[in-house]
Enzyme design. Sequence first.
Site, PDB file in Angstrom:
ATOM      1  N   ASP A   1     -27.968 -19.226  41.532  1.00  0.00           N
ATOM      2  CA  ASP A   1     -28.701 -20.091  42.383  1.00  0.00           C
ATOM      3  C   ASP A   1     -27.630 -21.385  42.742  1.00  0.00           C
ATOM      4  O   ASP A   1     -26.723 -21.361  42.425  1.00  0.00           O
ATOM      5  CB  ASP A   1     -29.827 -20.578  41.688  1.00  0.00           C
ATOM      6  CG  ASP A   1     -29.429 -21.242  40.040  1.00  0.00           C
ATOM      7  OD1 ASP A   1     -28.546 -21.563  39.904  1.00  0.00           O
ATOM      8  OD2 ASP A   1     -30.569 -21.083  39.408  1.00  0.00           O
TER       9      ASP A   1
ATOM     10  N   GLU B   1     -27.288 -11.319  36.440  1.00  0.00           N
ATOM     11  CA  GLU B   1     -26.969 -12.679  36.926  1.00  0.00           C
ATOM     12  C   GLU B   1     -25.874 -13.127  36.066  1.00  0.00           C
ATOM     13  O   GLU B   1     -25.827 -12.991  34.643  1.00  0.00           O
ATOM     14  CB  GLU B   1     -28.290 -13.631  36.709  1.00  0.00           C
ATOM     15  CG  GLU B   1     -27.787 -14.864  37.329  1.00  0.00           C
ATOM     16  CD  GLU B   1     -28.990 -16.021  37.392  1.00  0.00           C
ATOM     17  OE1 GLU B   1     -29.041 -16.687  38.163  1.00  0.00           O
ATOM     18  OE2 GLU B   1     -30.193 -15.523  36.787  1.00  0.00           O
TER      19      GLU B   1
ATOM     20  N   TYR C   1     -33.521 -24.095  30.393  1.00  0.00           N
ATOM     21  CA  TYR C   1     -32.454 -24.193  29.445  1.00  0.00           C
ATOM     22  C   TYR C   1     -32.897 -25.227  28.449  1.00  0.00           C
ATOM     23  O   TYR C   1     -32.559 -26.227  28.290  1.00  0.00           O
ATOM     24  CB  TYR C   1     -31.263 -24.878  29.903  1.00  0.00           C
ATOM     25  CG  TYR C   1     -30.353 -24.043  30.775  1.00  0.00           C
ATOM     26  CD1 TYR C   1     -29.420 -23.071  29.839  1.00  0.00           C
ATOM     27  CD2 TYR C   1     -30.161 -23.825  32.242  1.00  0.00           C
ATOM     28  CE1 TYR C   1     -28.641 -22.207  30.525  1.00  0.00           C
ATOM     29  CE2 TYR C   1     -29.129 -23.014  32.706  1.00  0.00           C
ATOM     30  CZ  TYR C   1     -28.740 -22.013  32.093  1.00  0.00           C
ATOM     31  OH  TYR C   1     -28.142 -20.991  32.659  1.00  0.00           O
TER      32      TYR C   1
ATOM     33  N   ASP D   1     -24.860 -23.298  38.418  1.00  0.00           N
ATOM     34  CA  ASP D   1     -25.215 -22.881  37.189  1.00  0.00           C
ATOM     35  C   ASP D   1     -24.734 -21.298  37.036  1.00  0.00           C
ATOM     36  O   ASP D   1     -24.174 -20.769  36.293  1.00  0.00           O
ATOM     37  CB  ASP D   1     -26.381 -23.369  36.654  1.00  0.00           C
ATOM     38  CG  ASP D   1     -26.685 -22.546  35.553  1.00  0.00           C
ATOM     39  OD1 ASP D   1     -25.983 -22.833  34.355  1.00  0.00           O
ATOM     40  OD2 ASP D   1     -27.626 -21.701  35.308  1.00  0.00           O
TER      41      ASP D   1
END
Length: 621
Positions: free
Chosen positions: A168, A572, A325, A165
């Site tokens: 990670d 990120e 999410y 994703d």
Amino acid sequence: MSMYGRDPWGGPLEINATDSATDDDRSRNLQDLDRAALSRPLDETQQSWLLGPGEQKKKKYVDLGCIIVSRKIFVWTVGTLLFSAFLAGFVTLIVKTVPRHHHKHPPPDNYTLALHKALMFFNAQKSGKLPKHNNVSWRGNSCLQDGKGDGVSAAIKDLVGGYYDAGDAIKFNFPQSFAITMLSWSVIEYSAKYDAAGELSHVKELIKWGTDYFLKTFNSTADSITTLAAQVGVGDTSGGSTTPNDHYCWMRPEDIDYDRPVTECHSCSDLAAEMAAALAAASIVFKDNKAYSKKLVHGATTLFRFAREQRGRYSAGSSEASIFYNSTSYWDEFVWGGAWMYYATGNSSYLKLATAPGLAKHAGAFWGGPDYGVFSWDNKLAGAQVLLSRLRLFLSPGYPYEEILRTFHNQTSIVMCSYLPVFTSFNRTKGGLIQLNHGRPQPLQYVVNSAFLAAVFSDYLDAADTPGWYCGPNFFSTEVLRDFARTQINYILGNNPRKMSYIVGFGNHYPKHVHHRGASIPKNKVKYNCKGGWKWRDTTKPNPNTLVGAMVAGPDKHDGFHDVRTNYNYTEPTLAGNAGLVAALVALSGDKSTSIDKNTIFSAVPPMFPTPPPPPAPWKP
């Protein structure tokens, strides 16, 4: 014995060696010849034989032996040849001595250059056994046991593959599905632009990497299912848990040795409808590969049926999903997924569903709100309305769909108005970045999605020969929408107060401490265990590996940015964010002459009206 010479008048000239005539006889004979010659007119050539050198007229002809030509023509011809030879030599001399300027194609624009890089991010996020030419030197095969452990449904053989994703190694299938839907939509609209950039086969390969994985997450050969894999890996570290998992540990994916549990769901309408949308959109991308396209359509049909029959939010029963999410509703996925199912199959029952007023109402199509028009992995309503406005603009299906399609079209126009700086629906930073998430962190993923919607809707209007749209009483041209999209993407590419690009590897000044495990740990044949990698997480040194094309989370509402690895709200990148970026970049790339592909998306859609019956047979008595 006779001697023969050539007579200049054309006959043989005979000289008799035994001639005994005297000189007087010869003289008399010559006088007789002179009188005979003078008795008839002579041509100029004959006269020249009889006249002395000083008495000859100037010649008008030139004897070339085999041919006699006019002197004037001869002089002109020779002069012209000499002049031509001189001119050719002079031109050759100039060509040889003057520096050469090769006429090449104009250099690619910034959007095309950034597109090449943005696609490479997906190569770096691949999980499983990597293809031979993945072109990311610091990545290798990883997580080859995913989905093979205990506790996984019998319908699932393995879950190897797909994409990680973000920074990670978790595979969140909800945002991953949205990313693949976005990539597919961009290919359907702009395959010619991808082709011009030399990226069409690349982006199609990236889409297939995702769809091949999705087909593993449920029994894709069945017509109905009861379970769907929602996630691989876990990241919850609340309560001070020290159990090794994808967030607690800081390891290269290639070195992961801890358990990666699979999360399944049994009533997850939002996830199933989004994954159906991804497979349906991809089936149009791969329509020329009939067997694979048919496989995708079948999987999408099964998933959408599951979404409709087993109602529920996928994140309601999962603490993991609700933390990372969380899905706020599944109604928007029903409209969005229904639209894609209709385009993929041509089955009007999907169009009836996607245009059902009750469904649209539940999805929030009529009540606005602070997040109205914000297109994201959670809320697809704005995208669905643009997608269905397309149907009205180009096919105009009429009754019974016209009323709701007109509403969607009007709502899309209002959303486009809300993006413009002249209206203050959304705040902007001093640098000009639209605050679609109202100043909260990680703004860029929402910005790129809105830029894509603005660019693609502008192209729809142009393709429908519509010069613009109304915001209340004010008319705006389609170019205003493209300007909005360009301004926002230019900010991301470096036209901002910090003069930095938020895409890794683009420009000279970009984030060097991206929150990403694989990029931050050197590939040096040393295996760093769960906590052994923490030193790479916490170091202030730049990442040893460049995560080319990654769009980071973005600046704050004051245009500020902290290039700190541990602050994921700034540094990120995510799959969903980069998919929106790719879509926006390809929409803006190249020249204006290459527009959208009007017809490919309608490949499976039957004619809206029944064909007229054949004419009657000719009358016979």
